[in-house]
Design a protein around this motif. Structure first.
Motif, PDB file in Angstrom:
ATOM      1  N   ALA A  33      -5.272  -7.836  -8.532  1.00 38.45           N
ATOM      2  CA  ALA A  33      -6.914  -8.137  -8.846  1.00 38.45           C
ATOM      3  C   ALA A  33      -7.375  -6.941  -8.506  1.00 38.45           C
ATOM      4  O   ALA A  33      -8.196  -6.565  -9.402  1.00 38.45           O
ATOM      5  N   LEU A  34      -7.191  -6.429  -7.121  1.00 41.08           N
ATOM      6  CA  LEU A  34      -7.848  -5.387  -6.866  1.00 41.08           C
ATOM      7  C   LEU A  34      -7.826  -3.890  -7.638  1.00 41.08           C
ATOM      8  O   LEU A  34      -8.736  -3.272  -7.862  1.00 41.08           O
ATOM      9  N   ALA A  35      -6.412  -3.897  -7.989  1.00 39.48           N
ATOM     10  CA  ALA A  35      -5.930  -2.614  -8.526  1.00 39.48           C
ATOM     11  C   ALA A  35      -7.008  -2.536  -9.932  1.00 39.48           C
ATOM     12  O   ALA A  35      -7.288  -1.671 -10.483  1.00 39.48           O
ATOM     13  N   ALA A  36      -6.899  -3.703 -10.413  1.00 46.21           N
ATOM     14  CA  ALA A  36      -7.419  -3.972 -11.908  1.00 46.21           C
ATOM     15  C   ALA A  36      -9.027  -3.755 -11.805  1.00 46.21           C
ATOM     16  O   ALA A  36      -9.667  -3.180 -12.522  1.00 46.21           O
ATOM     17  N   GLY A  37      -9.718  -4.408 -10.555  1.00 48.97           N
ATOM     18  CA  GLY A  37     -10.969  -4.621 -10.707  1.00 48.97           C
ATOM     19  C   GLY A  37     -11.589  -3.598  -9.573  1.00 48.97           C
ATOM     20  O   GLY A  37     -12.512  -3.815  -9.025  1.00 48.97           O
ATOM     21  N   ALA A  40       0.791  -1.170  -0.010  1.00 42.96           N
ATOM     22  CA  ALA A  40      -0.058   0.001  -0.041  1.00 42.96           C
ATOM     23  C   ALA A  40       0.925   1.290  -0.009  1.00 42.96           C
ATOM     24  O   ALA A  40       0.368   2.336  -0.806  1.00 42.96           O
ATOM     25  N   ILE A  41       1.777   1.249   0.871  1.00 43.22           N
ATOM     26  CA  ILE A  41       2.635   2.407   1.055  1.00 43.22           C
ATOM     27  C   ILE A  41       3.467   2.675  -0.422  1.00 43.22           C
ATOM     28  O   ILE A  41       3.676   3.606  -0.835  1.00 43.22           O
ATOM     29  N   ARG A  42       3.928   1.446  -1.110  1.00 46.13           N
ATOM     30  CA  ARG A  42       4.501   1.472  -2.349  1.00 46.13           C
ATOM     31  C   ARG A  42       3.514   2.156  -3.372  1.00 46.13           C
ATOM     32  O   ARG A  42       4.001   3.163  -4.488  1.00 46.13           O
ATOM     33  N   ARG A  43       2.365   1.883  -3.421  1.00 46.13           N
ATOM     34  CA  ARG A  43       1.508   2.446  -4.265  1.00 46.13           C
ATOM     35  C   ARG A  43       1.307   3.840  -4.196  1.00 46.13           C
ATOM     36  O   ARG A  43       1.216   4.719  -5.138  1.00 46.13           O
ATOM     37  N   ARG A  44       1.236   4.378  -2.942  1.00 48.68           N
ATOM     38  CA  ARG A  44       1.082   5.959  -2.526  1.00 48.68           C
ATOM     39  C   ARG A  44       2.278   6.499  -3.175  1.00 48.68           C
ATOM     40  O   ARG A  44       2.251   7.521  -3.634  1.00 48.68           O
ATOM     41  N   ALA A  45       3.533   6.014  -2.752  1.00 48.23           N
ATOM     42  CA  ALA A  45       4.788   6.439  -3.223  1.00 48.23           C
ATOM     43  C   ALA A  45       4.824   6.610  -4.795  1.00 48.23           C
ATOM     44  O   ALA A  45       5.348   7.657  -5.265  1.00 48.23           O
ATOM     45  N   PRO A 104      -6.871   2.408  -4.079  1.00 48.73           N
ATOM     46  CA  PRO A 104      -7.289   0.956  -3.764  1.00 48.73           C
ATOM     47  C   PRO A 104      -7.029   0.463  -2.252  1.00 48.73           C
ATOM     48  O   PRO A 104      -7.746  -0.333  -1.997  1.00 48.73           O
ATOM     49  N   SER A 105      -6.095   1.095  -1.722  1.00 52.83           N
ATOM     50  CA  SER A 105      -5.849   0.250  -0.439  1.00 52.83           C
ATOM     51  C   SER A 105      -7.005   0.503   0.561  1.00 52.83           C
ATOM     52  O   SER A 105      -7.285  -0.497   1.169  1.00 52.83           O
ATOM     53  N   LEU A 106      -7.587   1.638   0.453  1.00 56.03           N
ATOM     54  CA  LEU A 106      -8.409   1.856   1.524  1.00 56.03           C
ATOM     55  C   LEU A 106      -9.739   0.940   1.226  1.00 56.03           C
ATOM     56  O   LEU A 106     -10.319   0.482   2.125  1.00 56.03           O
ATOM     57  N   ARG A 107     -10.207   1.240  -0.162  1.00 58.11           N
ATOM     58  CA  ARG A 107     -11.043   0.263  -0.461  1.00 58.11           C
ATOM     59  C   ARG A 107     -10.933  -1.227  -0.373  1.00 58.11           C
ATOM     60  O   ARG A 107     -11.882  -1.955   0.151  1.00 58.11           O
ATOM     61  N   HIS A 108      -9.805  -1.440  -0.207  1.00 59.47           N
ATOM     62  CA  HIS A 108      -9.277  -2.955  -0.104  1.00 59.47           C
ATOM     63  C   HIS A 108      -9.740  -3.179   1.484  1.00 59.47           C
ATOM     64  O   HIS A 108     -10.411  -4.096   1.699  1.00 59.47           O
ATOM     65  N   ILE A 109      -9.404  -2.321   2.369  1.00 58.76           N
ATOM     66  CA  ILE A 109      -9.838  -2.558   3.804  1.00 58.76           C
ATOM     67  C   ILE A 109     -11.275  -2.504   3.830  1.00 58.76           C
ATOM     68  O   ILE A 109     -11.738  -3.755   4.337  1.00 58.76           O
TER      69      ILE A 109
END
Lengths: 145, 563
Positions: B485-489, A113-118, B459-464
């Motif tokens: 998969a999450l980033a794609a969909g 997640a951190i890397r995506r933000r970066a 996506p990460s927040l949505r993920h959670i």
């Protein structure tokens, strides 16, 4: 005590190679690295055993000419344990391949997640849980981007 | 009395074999494992009394002449650890009986494997506490680690395999390091027995002794999750089933701490490394707790507090004074109980609501008041609210640090207080979100978070949130989507998700089964009892630490007076 240089060099190169392999992504390669690491370490026990000598069988040779039997016993134990762990890691690599189609060691969820933000050049915002959304100063880094 | 010393190791191993034999008859299997652990509790308390009254109890295995062969030693510290770990594992086992039966985690709990593996884990932990030489310690680490590999990846789901891979690789590397350390110790001294080592290591040149000490400390620091070697822990523990996480969190890291305690007191008593250890303790406390504050999942948060509070124990060990060691021992006892019970309560929450995400939980104080009480007491205990045992443990450690008087020690006092405060903050946050606010507020917030996430394309927040919702909604499909998969969909299925938010959170109506409740309650009661008996307990740990400082009781008991 004089140590056997050949053993030390072999052990050192095995361990060196294993460190390289451990840094790989694929679990299979990591596993090969771990095997080499185990072998290197077992050789170190042979170094620790001191000078070579006759087989430590009571009654055949006098105790002074024997090699130290204890490190060999330790190495045997270590080999058995390594066998079990290797089998388990292989099973995991296979299961990972079944599930994902690869056996790459994956990242920590948080790190990913951190890397995506970066990548998007975003500051890490810990979510403001009281207001119910990412807080307002979140927009500042976005403008910068 | 000496003859019963091996029993805490042997009984669980026999139990494992018997449980495997009856793997098709779960009732028999459960009866066996539970009765084995009850017996271990009884034996451990006998050993503690004997060790306190008559000094360390020693069993030499295999009838080799004395300094050869394997020694199992139960002195005050190890007997105390043994007793606490036996009580905690018994509670966890009883707790997991219900979990297996009530099909909480069907995907993940093949009961016939769980019980024998759990027995091996218990045997490994007992053996680690009793081990009288380095190689036996290595073997017990391997026993408990191997059991933990199996327990961590039970069911082989995707998330568990992901977390398990990292865990297994880290531990295999640390085992290899341990072997290197053992080889080096053997080459330098010609012995691996703790008692013999404590006499011989002092004669080594300083450089060699320092190398050996650093090697051993590195290995044990990986096991104990001491910063900066702690990063594997918060990622791997939370994915396992609740009882497994509970017993891991309670025991496995403490075995590492115990090993550090033994090395520092028995093998390297004139440690030149106390400053290094003090600073790592400082970093462990602060980095751990800052990680905990940032988490939005209760399990991950607790894993970070676990790392953080390891720092307290390292602080006590690093001080090296009798008071510091006593405080550290007391803190280990307290922390084994508390951390386990907190994870068990989180298991209850998960059973009840189907999620452990703080973004999603709410209103539990109203809907599940008993669980709320069960969470509140250990949470406050962890944060160190008087008069609970966490407070007493911390006071003991802080007093030892003040008595030490050095600048570093005072910095550590500051760090410990700040950590305690931040722990309280993290616990209060969990309490406020999961228990205190209403369900409507929780639902509103997860909706708002979801919208905000869509806006920011995050996506990460949505993920959670999505994961929490999905987990709640569908019992059948629990496979966590991978990041890719999450980033794609990320955009698909929004309406679905929005609908899901409106569903009430309760995956399970009605009362939580008693078999889940009463082991947790019993363990909470035990943690309160620790507070009540804190005086005698502190006396015991003080006597133990005086013995540890003196070293002679241990060495004489192991090697005999006829050296």
């Amino acid at each position: 005590m004089s140590a056997n240089l050949t053993l030390i060099i072999t052990a050192a190169s095995l361990i060196g190679v294993s460190v390289y392999l451990l840094l790989e992504r694929s679990l299979t390669r990591v596993l090969v690295g771990l095997l080499m690491l185990g072998n290197g370490v077992n050789l170190l026990f042979m170094v620790a055993a001191g000078p070579s000598g006759h087989p430590p069988v009571a009654g055949k040779v006098s105790a002074e000419d024997m090699t130290d039997p204890l490190p060999q016993a330790l190495v045997l134990t270590a080999i058995v344990i390594a066998l079990g762990t290797t089998a388990f890691a292989l099973a995991m690599a296979y299961r990972s391949w079944q599930l994902n189609g690869h056996d790459d060691v994956q990242d920590d969820v948080e790190d990913a997640a951190i890397r995506r933000r970066a990548l998007r050049d975003e500051a890490s915002d810990s979510y403001d849980l009281t207001t119910g959304g990412p807080d307002d100063d979140d927009s500042a880094p976005e403008e910068k981007a | 009395m000496n003859d019963v010393v091996p029993l805490p190791v042997l009984l669980p191993l026999f139990g494992c074999g018997a449980a495997l034999m009856f793997s098709r008859r779960p009732r028999v299997q459960r009866a066996i494992t539970v009765s084995v652990l009850v017996a271990v509790v009884a034996i451990a308390s006998m050993l503690l009394v004997a060790a306190d009254r008559h000094g360390p109890q020693v069993a030499w295995l295999g009838s080799w002449p004395r300094p050869l062969g394997l020694a199992l030693v139960a002195d005050r510290v190890s007997a105390l650890m043994l007793l606490v770990s036996a009580i905690v594992t018994l509670a966890v086992l009883v707790y997991s009986l219900a979990q297996g039966g009530a099909s909480e985690d069907d995907e993940s709990t093949p009961v016939s494997i769980y019980h024998p593996t759990f027995m091996v884990l218990v045997a490994g932990v007992s053996n680690a506490f009793l081990a009288g030489d380095l190689f036996n310690l290595f073997v017990s680490f391997e026993m408990l680690l191997f059991a933990s590999y199996v327990l961590l990846t039970l069911g082989g789901t995707e998330s568990r395999i992901r977390a398990g891979t990292i865990y297994v690789v880290i531990n295999m590397v640390s085992s290899a390091l341990f072997l290197i350390a053992i080889a080096a110790v053997y080459a330098a001294t010609g012995s691996l027995n703790f008692a013999q080592l404590s006499e011989r290591l002092g004669d080594l040149p300083d450089g060699v002794a320092l190398t050996l000490q650093l090697l051993l400390l590195t290995v044990f620091a990986i096991k104990a999750a001491v910063f900066p070697l702690s990063f594997w822990l918060p990622d791997s523990y939370p994915t396992a089933p609740a009882p497994v996480t509970a017993v891991f969190a309670g025991l496995l890291t403490k075995v590492g701490v115990y090993a550090i305690l033994r090395t520092q007191t028995l093998l390297f008593p004139d440690s030149p490394l106390s400053n290094l250890l003090l600073w790592t303790a400082f970093a462990t406390m602060l980095v751990g707790i800052l990680g905990a504050v940032a988490q939005s999942d209760v399990k991950r948060m607790l894993s970070f507090t676990l790392v953080s509070h390891i720092g307290y124990m390292i602080l006590g060990i690093a001080l090296g004074s009798a008071e510091g060691l006593a405080g550290a021992t007391l803190y280990v006892v307290h922390h084994i109980t508390i951390q386990t019970v907190l994870f068990l309560v989180v298991g209850l929450i998960e059973y009840r609501t189907g999620t452990t995400s703080l973004l999603r939980l709410g209103g539990l104080a109203k809907t599940a008041p008993f669980i709320a009480i069960l969470f509140f007491i250990p949470a406050m205990n962890l944060a160190g609210i008087p008069p609970l045992s966490g407070y007493l443990g911390k006071i003991g450690l802080l007093q030892a640090a003040v008595a030490d008087g050095s600048t570093t020690a005072y910095v550590l006092v500051g760090g410990a207080v700040v950590t305690s405060l931040l722990t309280l903050y993290a616990m209060a946050k969990a309490w406020a979100l999961a228990f205190w606010r209403s369900e409507e507020q929780a639902r509103e917030m997860s909706k708002a978070l979801n919208e905000a996430a869509a806006e920011h394309d995050e996506p990460s927040l949505r993920h959670i949130t999505k994961r929490a919702v999905e987990k709640n909604a569908s019992e059948a499909d629990r496979v966590m989507p991978t990041d890719v998969a999450l980033a794609a969909g990320a955009t698909e299925g929004d309406e679905e998700v929005d609908d899901l938010y409106d569903k009430p959170l309760h995956a399970r109506e009605g009362a939580t089964p008693r078999t889940l409740m009463w082991p947790t309650t019993a363990l909470v009661a035990f943690s309160i009892a620790l507070t009540v008996v804190a005086g005698p307990l502190f006396g015991l740990t003080e006597r133990a630490s005086v013995d540890m400082k003196a070293r002679t009781p241990y060495v004489n008991a192991v090697l005999g007076d006829d050296r």
